[in-house]
Design an enzyme around this catalytic site. Structure first.
Site, PDB file in Angstrom:
ATOM      1  CB  CYS A 336      80.252  39.511  80.993  1.00 20.26           C
ATOM      2  SG  CYS A 336      81.140  39.764  82.552  1.00 20.26           S
ATOM      3  CG  HIS A 445      75.761  40.527  82.767  1.00 14.51           C
ATOM      4  ND1 HIS A 445      75.820  39.358  82.053  1.00 14.51           N
ATOM      5  CD2 HIS A 445      76.925  40.606  83.475  1.00 14.51           C
ATOM      6  CE1 HIS A 445      76.964  38.744  82.314  1.00 14.51           C
ATOM      7  NE2 HIS A 445      77.649  39.482  83.170  1.00 14.51           N
TER       8      HIS A 445
END
Length: 492
Positions: A336, A445
């Protein structure tokens, strides 16, 4: 009939409210109750993507996500209606019922309570209407007398739900009896009456040596100490703030050292908790270049303030350490915000993140450019990897289940690609790899929360969450005085 409410209050942050609430969710679910967790307001950059009642998706604090799993129910945004995600020391992004609310984010701290309380109460009432027991987690301490007039997470919730409360202190820190008595003494009389027992958490040693303190505390307050819970190291549940301590951890003889860079606004650090239990893996929390010396892998995790954390990375000299590690062929993984840092450039045309800072150069390890958009991507994700090379080759053709939470949108850098730069897109729009194969960037994630990923990369399995939840429930069942937990949910 509305559900009975059991509330876990603490004498301080870190007293163990989150894990005790998780244990109680599993305990009562095993007793046959329909159980739901609840925390009115959570301040954390550890979040999970869950369902909304309308069928969409939104964010809640990771602690309530795990509590829902422990309770055996589908997590949804009502379980944590208000989530504050710190972006700076004096500024947080406010997430109401799963979605970012810019107007609330702009309001002063004390002004938010009156605005959000009706939505908080509505969420709690809905959960109580659908379940038998709601396990409520407080925040910090209920005795913060500077915050009592604007409280929406501790005493106001307890009153609204007519909750039966436990007050928890961390005895490993010392001063537990003073913390318990002082907290009780600062509460209004009607709220003192809600406390059904004191809990001493994280105890090491011979419990017989505690006498006569519990008896004297009961004489002062009229409340008994109903549990002395042992210190559980490596219990397998992520701490709410992610980092347990600054010590490197290893499970068995070390075969691989993984350094996770811990910048100031790190987010979703708790997703690396499974690595602590992988045999042969040494996990290091890295804040200086010295911390990554000897690492086999360097991981750049998510960030709630990517540009600011990238500037911090450079100020520490960690940028050079990461680039040098990659130049030697060392493995680098960016997730991310970490992926965004690995690229050539970050641009923020709308001032979403880098207010007053403008654009920022990345580390240049992937020929990518990231632009921050006003609209936030929040979704659960299930993707299958294409061909992956280098140390990540075992991920080829593997299905990844996780979640995305990001404002940035990343694409190959047009000018660099035109000049001949190569980047391998493992999953369109989500996962990229450099030509050499040692640098991998990913928007998904929860990579290491996939059992298949752990088996593929490390040839290992770690205890399942079901095992973790059952162990926590077994611990509280042994630690509480007989009949206490049943009395908390008994009809009056």
């Amino acid at each position: 009939m509305a559900a009975r409410a059991v509330m876990v209050l603490g004498t301080s942050s870190g007293a163990g409210k989150s894990w005790l609430a998780t244990a109680l969710c599993r305990y009562y679910a095993r007793e046959g109750f329909r159980v739901a967790p609840f925390k009115a307001q959570n301040m954390s950059n550890n979040a999970r993507v869950v369902a909304t009642p309308e069928g969409g998706e939104g964010e809640i604090g990771a602690a309530q996500y795990f509590q829902a799993l422990a309770a055996g129910v589908e997590p949804d945004v009502r379980m944590n209606p208000l989530l504050l995600k710190p972006e700076a020391d004096t500024r947080s992004q406010v997430v109401l019922l799963g979605r970012v609310d810019p107007a609330l984010s702009a309001l002063p701290w004390r002004a938010r309570g009156a605005v959000v309380w009706p939505r908080v109460a509505q969420a709690l009432d809905a959960l109580r209407a659908e379940h038998d027991v709601v396990v409520i987690e407080g925040a910090g301490s209920p005795a913060e007398i500077n915050l009592m007039d604007s409280d929406i997470v501790n005493l106001r919730v307890a009153r609204h739900a007519q909750a039966r409360c436990l007050l928890v202190a961390d005895i490993d820190r010392g001063g537990a009896f003073a913390h318990l008595y002082g907290t009780w003494a600062l509460l209004p009389p009607e709220d003192r009456a809600r406390i059904r027992g004191f809990v001493l958490n994280k105890f090491r040693g011979d419990a017989a040596l505690l006498a006569p303190a519990p008896e004297r505390l009961q004489a002062l307050t009229g409340i008994s100490t109903v549990a002395t819970v042992p210190l559980l190291r490596g219990h397998g549940l992520p701490e709410e703030d992610g980092v347990f301590d600054d010590r490197a951890t290893a499970c068995g003889a070390v075969r691989l050292t993984v350094a996770v860079v811990v910048y100031p606004r790190i987010s979703n650090l708790d997703e690396f908790e499974p690595l602590r239990a992988v045999p042969g893996v040494r996990l290091v929390w890295a804040r200086t270049p010295a911390d990554v010396v000897g690492a086999d892998w360097i991981i750049l995790p998510g960030s709630k303030a990517t540009v600011a954390d990238l500037a911090w990375l450079r100020a520490q000299g960690l940028d050079q350490a990461v680039v040098a590690h990659a130049a030697r062929g060392g493995a680098v993984l960016g997730i991310c915000g970490g992926l965004q840092m690995l690229g050539e450039a970050i641009v923020d045309p709308h001032g979403v993140e880098a207010v007053g800072q403008g654009d920022a150069p990345g580390l240049g390890l992937l020929p990518l450019v990231t632009a921050f958009e006003r609209q936030k991507t929040v979704r659960r994700t299930r993707v299958t990897c294409g061909r992956v090379a280098g140390p990540w080759a075992a991920l080829s053709a593997l299905t990844l289940v996780g979640y995305e939470i990001h404002h940035g949108q990343t694409v190959p850098h047009p000018a660099m690609v035109a000049a001949g730069a190569r980047v391998h897109e493992v999953v369109p729009g989500l996962v990229w790899q450099n030509a050499a194969g040692n640098v991998l960037g990913c928007y998904v994630h929860g990579l290491f929360e996939n059992a298949a990923v752990l088996r593929a990369l490390f040839g290992a399995a770690v205890p399942t969450l079901e095992t973790v939840f059952d162990r926590l429930a077994d611990t509280v069942a042994r630690s509480f005085a007989p009949g206490t937990l049943d009395a908390l949910v008994a009809k009056e």
